[in-house]
Design an enzyme around this catalytic site. Structure first.
Site, PDB file in Angstrom:
ATOM      1  N   CYS A 136       0.885  -1.213  -0.081  1.00 12.85           N
ATOM      2  CA  CYS A 136       0.021  -0.018  -0.127  1.00 12.85           C
ATOM      3  C   CYS A 136       0.865   1.055  -0.060  1.00 12.85           C
ATOM      4  CB  CYS A 136      -0.938   0.022   1.340  1.00 12.85           C
ATOM      5  SG  CYS A 136      -2.074   1.431   1.224  1.00 12.85           S
ATOM      6  N   CYS A 139      -0.567   4.073   2.133  1.00 15.89           N
ATOM      7  CA  CYS A 139      -0.206   4.091   3.679  1.00 15.89           C
ATOM      8  C   CYS A 139       1.159   4.425   3.760  1.00 15.89           C
ATOM      9  CB  CYS A 139      -0.848   2.358   3.945  1.00 15.89           C
ATOM     10  SG  CYS A 139      -2.111   1.963   3.151  1.00 15.89           S
ATOM     11  N   ASP A 140       2.171   3.826   3.010  1.00 13.16           N
ATOM     12  CA  ASP A 140       3.339   3.752   3.592  1.00 13.16           C
ATOM     13  C   ASP A 140       4.291   4.622   2.811  1.00 13.16           C
ATOM     14  OD1 ASP A 140       2.666   1.697   5.438  1.00 13.16           O
ATOM     15  OD2 ASP A 140       3.062   0.278   4.036  1.00 13.16           O
TER      16      ASP A 140
END
Ligand code: FAD
Ligand code: NAP
Length: 315
Positions: A136, A139-140
């Site tokens: 992701c 997300c990261d």
């Protein structure tokens, strides 16, 4: 304390399919309950720009899903933050048990549990998950400011993740096992035009390389698919974007499935192999896999359930 809830319609999943089914079912007075699962809003909550949702030339995935949730709730659907652990489809009313301990009994069920990210299956990938290996970018990605990263895959997700990561990373190498991408042409053009992105064709990741303590990724060993020759690429992050598997574990042993676990439905319908059980969205669709097609199937599932419940009153 455990609650037992008796409902006409249970909807499992809170992606575009689940929320759309909830809107239609609530407006049809089916008194639906929707269980959100561990990813409220589904896959679109892990992306940023959505540019193909009709009516919005551009909308943020999480915003769109919040609006869908609010829409479903405003129609009277009961939205529950919980996760279904097991379901028994052997007789009506169907019964399901949730993580909270609550039990649900319903005359009809709509399965809208979507899909989950696939992994390469390498031991080194597993070892560095959460320590440099991610599925992701949204997300990261932020953790890779000023660093080099690689993205694995050749579809829309890989292309979008690679483009997104150029916001943070100094260089993004897209590793693909073939010499052409399957992503939309518009995304391919953006990839090819982006000076921070390099493409490594005809290669697969053989191993994720890193330090032990603390665990952190320092590179990947890639292998040429034809020659088998390997080489090492330096990177701090590895983003796996090789597609998704249907989230059908709950029902795979009870319903007919196809193409590796996708729930089978009758052509032109959302009816599964068990009367009263309907499937919508990525759990059944291995071809289109879009927000708008999932929403469309959610609508179909609610209409199919309404007809079924009218013809098959409470047992
Ligand atoms: P999902 O969105 O997968 O939602 C599944 C839901 O089921 C989740 O809420 C989950 O919590 C729930 N669930 C699962 N198991 C359980 C359980 N046991 N109990 C209760 N709930 C459960 N499509 C587009 O059209 N445009 C885009 O720009 C786009 N971008 C994308 C970007 C990324 C990074 C990804 C991964 C996908 C993208 N897609 C895009 C595809 C799109 O997100 C999916 O096609 C769509 O979300 C599928 O909707 P769904 O309702 O079937 O399931
Ligand atoms: P996908 O379209 O299935 O593509 C997966 C990619 O990963 C393919 O290029 C595949 O290679 C590669 N791959 C698969 N297994 C591999 C392995 N073990 N090792 C190396 N490479 C591997 O998946 P996706 O990109 O996640 O997209 C899923 C769906 O969501 C699609 O329908 C897509 O259109 C949709 N989506 C849409 C958007 C958008 O509209 N903007 C954005 C994201 C996703 P091959 O090409 O060789 O098979």
């Amino acid at each position: 304390m455990e609650n037992v809830k008796r409902k006409r319609l249970l909807i499992i999943g809170s992606g575009p399919a689940g929320y759309t089914a909830a809107v239609y079912a609530a407006r049809a007075m089916l008194d639906p309950v929707l269980i959100q699962g561990i990813q409220p809003g589904g896959q679109l909550t892990i992306t940023t720009d959505v540019e193909n949702w009709p009516g919005d030339s551009m909308v943020q995935g999480p915003d769109l899903m919040l609006r869908m949730q609010e829409h479903a709730a405003s129609t009277g659907a009961e939205i529950v933050s919980d996760h279904i652990l097991s379901i028994d489809l052997s007789s009506r009313p169907f019964s399901a048990r949730a993580d909270s301990g609550d039990a649900y009994f319903a005359d009809a069920v709509i399965l809208a549990t979507g899909a989950q990210a696939k992994w390469l299956g390498l031991p080194s990938e597993e070892k560095f998950k959460g320590h440099g290996v991610s599925a992701c970018a949204t997300c990261d990605g932020f953790f890779y400011r000023g660093k080099e990263v690689v993205v694995v895959g050749g579809g829309n997700t890989a292309a979008e993740e690679a483009i997104f990561l150029t916001k943070f990373a100094t260089r993004v190498t897209l590793i693909h096992r073939r010499n052409e991408l399957r992503s939309d042409k518009i995304l391919q053009n953006r990839l090819f035009e982006n000076e921070k992105i390099e493409l490594l064709w005809d290669h697969v990741v053989d191993e994720v390389i890193g330090d032990e303590a603390p665990p952190s990724v320092t590179g990947v060993r890639v292998k040429h698919v034809a020659s088998g020759r390997t080489k090492d690429l330096r990177c701090a992050g590895v983003f796996i974007a090789i597609g998704h598997s249907p989230a059908s574990e709950l029902v795979a042993s009870q319903l007919e499935t196809h193409s590796g676990g996708y729930v089978s439905v009758e052509p032109g319908s959302t009816a599964t192999s068990i009367p009263g059980v309907f499937a919508a969205g990525d759990i059944t669709d291995h071809v289109y896999r879009q927000a708008v097609t999932s929403a469309g199937m959610g609508c179909m599932a609610a209409l199919d359930a309404e007809k079924f419940l009218a013809e098959n009153p409470e047992p």
